[in-house]
Design a protein around this motif. Structure first.
Motif, PDB file in Angstrom:
ATOM      1  N   TYR A 208     -10.963   2.382  -1.734  1.00  0.00           N
ATOM      2  CA  TYR A 208     -10.218   2.580  -0.571  1.00  0.00           C
ATOM      3  C   TYR A 208     -10.471   4.192  -0.027  1.00  0.00           C
ATOM      4  O   TYR A 208     -11.207   4.378   0.855  1.00  0.00           O
ATOM      5  CB  TYR A 208      -8.951   2.315  -0.311  1.00  0.00           C
ATOM      6  CG  TYR A 208      -8.274   2.366   1.032  1.00  0.00           C
ATOM      7  CD1 TYR A 208      -8.760   1.974   2.326  1.00  0.00           C
ATOM      8  CD2 TYR A 208      -6.968   2.844   1.016  1.00  0.00           C
ATOM      9  CE1 TYR A 208      -8.281   2.198   3.614  1.00  0.00           C
ATOM     10  CE2 TYR A 208      -6.216   3.154   2.195  1.00  0.00           C
ATOM     11  CZ  TYR A 208      -7.191   2.734   3.517  1.00  0.00           C
ATOM     12  OH  TYR A 208      -6.497   2.985   4.708  1.00  0.00           O
TER      13      TYR A 208
ATOM     14  N   ASN B 126       0.889  -1.270  -0.040  1.00  0.00           N
ATOM     15  CA  ASN B 126       0.182   0.100  -0.106  1.00  0.00           C
ATOM     16  C   ASN B 126       0.733   1.181  -0.030  1.00  0.00           C
ATOM     17  O   ASN B 126       1.988   1.084   0.178  1.00  0.00           O
ATOM     18  CB  ASN B 126      -0.909  -0.020   1.139  1.00  0.00           C
ATOM     19  CG  ASN B 126      -2.173   0.959   1.186  1.00  0.00           C
ATOM     20  OD1 ASN B 126      -2.459   1.460   0.092  1.00  0.00           O
ATOM     21  ND2 ASN B 126      -3.128   1.048   2.202  1.00  0.00           N
TER      22      ASN B 126
ATOM     23  N   ASN C   7      -9.765   4.925   9.392  1.00  0.00           N
ATOM     24  CA  ASN C   7      -8.687   5.034   8.721  1.00  0.00           C
ATOM     25  C   ASN C   7      -8.709   6.749   8.073  1.00  0.00           C
ATOM     26  O   ASN C   7      -7.603   7.317   7.862  1.00  0.00           O
ATOM     27  CB  ASN C   7      -8.744   4.148   7.492  1.00  0.00           C
ATOM     28  CG  ASN C   7      -8.172   2.841   7.832  1.00  0.00           C
ATOM     29  OD1 ASN C   7      -7.322   2.831   8.572  1.00  0.00           O
ATOM     30  ND2 ASN C   7      -8.792   1.794   7.403  1.00  0.00           N
TER      31      ASN C   7
ATOM     32  N   MET D 154     -12.278  -3.771   6.127  1.00  0.00           N
ATOM     33  CA  MET D 154     -11.818  -2.357   5.855  1.00  0.00           C
ATOM     34  C   MET D 154     -13.074  -1.372   5.285  1.00  0.00           C
ATOM     35  O   MET D 154     -13.261  -0.302   5.579  1.00  0.00           O
ATOM     36  CB  MET D 154     -10.945  -2.190   4.741  1.00  0.00           C
ATOM     37  CG  MET D 154      -9.399  -2.427   5.069  1.00  0.00           C
ATOM     38  SD  MET D 154      -8.547  -1.485   6.383  1.00  0.00           S
ATOM     39  CE  MET D 154      -8.537  -2.477   7.789  1.00  0.00           C
TER      40      MET D 154
ATOM     41  N   ILE E  46      -2.807   4.095   6.429  1.00  0.00           N
ATOM     42  CA  ILE E  46      -3.704   3.417   7.040  1.00  0.00           C
ATOM     43  C   ILE E  46      -3.546   3.741   8.604  1.00  0.00           C
ATOM     44  O   ILE E  46      -2.520   4.021   8.953  1.00  0.00           O
ATOM     45  CB  ILE E  46      -3.578   2.097   6.827  1.00  0.00           C
ATOM     46  CG1 ILE E  46      -4.557   1.187   7.380  1.00  0.00           C
ATOM     47  CG2 ILE E  46      -2.360   1.301   7.330  1.00  0.00           C
ATOM     48  CD1 ILE E  46      -5.042   0.063   6.621  1.00  0.00           C
TER      49      ILE E  46
END
Length: 359
Positions: free
Chosen positions: A123, A26, A297, A288, A31
């Motif tokens: 995300y 990532n 996050n 997530m 995060i």
């Protein structure tokens, strides 16, 4: 006889179940580490977490094959190109029940790169814009100079006045070139080489005022007062602002979505076709996508989540910040761009190398 039949012998040792693990690749500083610990505590799945700071590194690893990663987070045009290269496996959405919380507006825009959202789940998303140290910039350019314009970057006279206090630009032609095209009245998704050259030539002319091209170092540079201007990602600039406030170092950071328009980008979870632990990757995506986890996050990295239900758990100062969650008027100035074809990509790579090196 007793020994032959096993009577009185110690019980045969049980074979230990294999350790469950997920290997994640990532972006850096992207995060809340507490969410990784909480995931492992709940599921028993160990997280091996590596980071990168540009899409090219990720793309190279994935195209080579056998990267060993189970979950990666490419940005829009790179996601599109890697899907075309058949790098990813389709998602088994039955294993991701928390997809019901996906933000339809964001999922719809992500579908520009991933039709039907077959391979990826957003995300985080945001914009590419201008971060400034207000004190240093106002001192050099005056109070009347507009800061919400790409002219601040493309005008050599203005940028040279900021050279002494530090200017940094993203080392990412995929983000920077489309972002700057509207400043010349050009379409941000143009594939015309002449249009692209107009931007790279302009950057070549002002590169002498640029201290460095990098896609993450500007966060600390802005926060510490070592930079006065950076073209970067919205959440990164907001992280810099927060760090400066926490340090109480009298550095005031602001983020601007340029009035000419700004690139809207998406970073999405995707599972490589050869992922050794695809089941664990699905479990991680589902975790997530829990609204509380997605919000945690967002609260940590100051980027907008692709999870609509998370908004009710996001800190008010983040949710109410139009630089992170743009209002409707700002959304109208945002655009997306699609991947360049291979020939154009090679042309861009050469042009960008010229910008970065000055040769």
């Amino acid at each position: 006889m007793a020994l032959a039949l096993g009577w009185g012998a110690p019980a045969r040792a049980q074979t230990a179940p294999p350790e469950r693990v997920i290997n994640i690749y990532n972006w850096s500083d992207y995060i809340d580490p507490k969410m990784l610990d909480a995931f492992t505590k709940e599921t028993g799945i160990k997280v091996v977490y590596d980071t990168y700071d540009n899409n090219e590194i990720l793309e190279t690893k994935l195209l080579a094959g056998r990267s060993g990663y189970d979950l990666v987070v490419p940005s829009g045009p790179f996601l599109q190109r890697l899907i075309r290269a058949q790098v990813f496996q389709p998602l088994d959405k039955a294993k991701i029940p928390n997809l019901v919380h996906a933000w339809p507006e964001i999922a719809g825009r992500l579908a520009t790169y991933d039709p039907g959202n077959a391979y990826a789940v957003d995300y985080m998303w945001g914009t590419t814009g201008i971060g400034v140290n207000l004190g240093l910039v106002r001192e050099r350019l005056g109070a009347a100079q507009p800061l919400n314009t790409w002219n601040l970057v493309l005008n050599g006279g203005l940028l040279n006045k900021l050279k002494d206090c530090g200017v940094m630009l993203l080392d990412s032609p995929e983000d920077l070139i489309p972002s700057l095209l509207p400043a010349y009245g050009l379409k941000p998704d143009t594939k015309r080489w002449d249009d692209i050259t107009q931007v790279t030539d302009a950057l070549f002319k002002v590169r002498g005022a640029v201290r460095k091209f990098h896609s993450s170092e500007y966060i600390n540079g802005l926060a510490n007062g070592d930079l006065c201007l950076a073209v970067g990602y919205s959440g990164d600039v907001m992280q810099a602002k927060r760090r400066a406030e926490e340090a109480k170092n009298d550095v005031e950071i602001a983020y601007y979505v340029p009035r000419e328009g700004a690139l809207m980008w998406f970073d999405a979870f995707a599972i490589p076709k050869d992922a050794p632990h695809a089941a664990e990757a699905h479990t991680f995506i589902d975790y997530m996508m829990r609204p509380e986890v997605a919000a945690a996050n967002t609260n940590f990295v100051s980027y907008a989540s692709g999870n609509a239900a998370a908004k009710k758990f996001v800190k008010a100062e983040i949710l109410g910040n139009p630089g992170i969650y743009p209002d409707d008027a700002t959304l109208q100035r945002l655009f997306v761009n699609t991947a360049w074809d291979d020939r154009t990509q090679r042309f861009v790579t050469r042009a960008w190398t010229r910008v970065r090196t000055g040769r």
